[in-house]
Design a protein around this motif. Structure first.
Motif, PDB file in Angstrom:
ATOM      1  N   UNK A 183       0.799  -1.221   0.000  1.00 10.83           N
ATOM      2  CA  UNK A 183       0.000   0.000   0.000  1.00 10.83           C
ATOM      3  C   UNK A 183       0.835   1.276   0.000  1.00 10.83           C
ATOM      4  N   UNK A 184       2.143   1.140   0.161  1.00 10.91           N
ATOM      5  CA  UNK A 184       3.038   2.297   0.157  1.00 10.91           C
ATOM      6  C   UNK A 184       4.083   2.112  -0.949  1.00 10.91           C
ATOM      7  N   UNK A 185       4.706   3.200  -1.411  1.00 12.25           N
ATOM      8  CA  UNK A 185       5.679   3.084  -2.498  1.00 12.25           C
ATOM      9  C   UNK A 185       6.841   2.146  -2.155  1.00 12.25           C
ATOM     10  N   UNK A 186       7.357   1.491  -3.187  1.00  8.99           N
ATOM     11  CA  UNK A 186       8.556   0.664  -3.063  1.00  8.99           C
ATOM     12  C   UNK A 186       9.747   1.481  -3.566  1.00  8.99           C
ATOM     13  N   UNK A 187      10.905   1.273  -2.950  1.00 12.58           N
ATOM     14  CA  UNK A 187      12.120   2.001  -3.331  1.00 12.58           C
ATOM     15  C   UNK A 187      13.086   1.020  -3.987  1.00 12.58           C
ATOM     16  N   UNK A 188      13.505   1.334  -5.196  1.00  9.12           N
ATOM     17  CA  UNK A 188      14.495   0.538  -5.915  1.00  9.12           C
ATOM     18  C   UNK A 188      15.812   1.296  -5.901  1.00  9.12           C
ATOM     19  N   UNK A 189      16.874   0.634  -5.475  1.00 12.05           N
ATOM     20  CA  UNK A 189      18.208   1.213  -5.492  1.00 12.05           C
ATOM     21  C   UNK A 189      18.981   0.539  -6.610  1.00 12.05           C
ATOM     22  N   UNK A 190      19.417   1.332  -7.572  1.00 16.21           N
ATOM     23  CA  UNK A 190      20.111   0.829  -8.756  1.00 16.21           C
ATOM     24  C   UNK A 190      21.491   1.463  -8.784  1.00 16.21           C
ATOM     25  N   UNK A 191      22.383   0.959  -7.983  1.00 17.87           N
ATOM     26  CA  UNK A 191      23.715   1.533  -7.894  1.00 17.87           C
ATOM     27  C   UNK A 191      23.794   2.592  -6.812  1.00 17.87           C
ATOM     28  N   UNK A 192      24.942   3.252  -6.741  1.00 19.44           N
ATOM     29  CA  UNK A 192      25.180   4.231  -5.683  1.00 19.44           C
ATOM     30  C   UNK A 192      24.460   5.551  -5.902  1.00 19.44           C
ATOM     31  N   UNK A 193      24.150   5.890  -7.150  1.00 14.15           N
ATOM     32  CA  UNK A 193      23.632   7.230  -7.410  1.00 14.15           C
ATOM     33  C   UNK A 193      22.236   7.250  -8.036  1.00 14.15           C
ATOM     34  N   UNK A 194      21.529   6.121  -8.050  1.00 11.27           N
ATOM     35  CA  UNK A 194      20.211   6.113  -8.671  1.00 11.27           C
ATOM     36  C   UNK A 194      19.205   5.406  -7.778  1.00 11.27           C
ATOM     37  N   UNK A 195      18.153   6.123  -7.419  1.00  5.78           N
ATOM     38  CA  UNK A 195      17.078   5.598  -6.584  1.00  5.78           C
ATOM     39  C   UNK A 195      15.760   5.863  -7.325  1.00  5.78           C
ATOM     40  N   UNK A 196      14.880   4.903  -7.322  1.00  8.96           N
ATOM     41  CA  UNK A 196      13.616   5.004  -8.051  1.00  8.96           C
ATOM     42  C   UNK A 196      12.491   4.605  -7.114  1.00  8.96           C
ATOM     43  N   UNK A 197      11.461   5.425  -7.012  1.00  8.95           N
ATOM     44  CA  UNK A 197      10.313   5.127  -6.155  1.00  8.95           C
ATOM     45  C   UNK A 197       9.150   4.726  -7.046  1.00  8.95           C
ATOM     46  N   UNK A 198       8.580   3.564  -6.769  1.00  3.47           N
ATOM     47  CA  UNK A 198       7.487   3.020  -7.567  1.00  3.47           C
ATOM     48  C   UNK A 198       6.201   3.042  -6.733  1.00  3.47           C
ATOM     49  N   UNK A 199       5.219   3.784  -7.208  1.00  3.50           N
ATOM     50  CA  UNK A 199       3.940   3.897  -6.516  1.00  3.50           C
ATOM     51  C   UNK A 199       3.093   2.662  -6.808  1.00  3.50           C
ATOM     52  N   UNK A 200       2.457   2.100  -5.786  1.00  3.11           N
ATOM     53  CA  UNK A 200       1.586   0.946  -6.026  1.00  3.11           C
ATOM     54  C   UNK A 200       0.264   1.392  -6.644  1.00  3.11           C
ATOM     55  N   UNK A 201      -0.404   0.448  -7.316  1.00  5.01           N
ATOM     56  CA  UNK A 201      -1.747   0.697  -7.820  1.00  5.01           C
ATOM     57  C   UNK A 201      -2.675  -0.295  -7.164  1.00  5.01           C
TER      58      UNK A 201
END
Length: 90
Positions: free
Chosen positions: A69-87
């Protein structure tokens, strides 16, 4: 696409990824993962996850989530973070 829905499900057996689109059809993939915690699942628009993974050339991706129910955080290396909102609705 707006009609696409995907789901990541984690448990003691590993990761199951499913996706469904009225234009393309259904897909299912399972794999072993290193997991800390009790598992869970999150529904998402798969196009957004693909966009994040295209930006990374890494073979290992870290995903942090508390529940679906809350966003997931993807860490792709040291300098890239991506937040994925659930549906919802899947």
């Amino acid at each position: 696409s707006p009609d696409a829905a995907g789901k990541l499900k984690f448990d003691d057996k590993g990761l199951e990824m499913t996706s469904e689109s009225s234009n393309v059809g259904k897909a299912r993939l399972t794999m072993a993962v290193k997991m800390n915690g009790k598992g869970g699942s999150i529904a998402f628009n798969p196009d957004y996850l693909i966009d994040a993974l295209k930006a990374s050339e890494l073979e290992v991706v870290r995903m942090d989530m508390t529940d679906g129910t809350v966003p997931a955080k993807f860490t792709l290396g040291e300098s890239y973070c991506y937040v994925l909102m659930p549906i919802s609705g899947t």
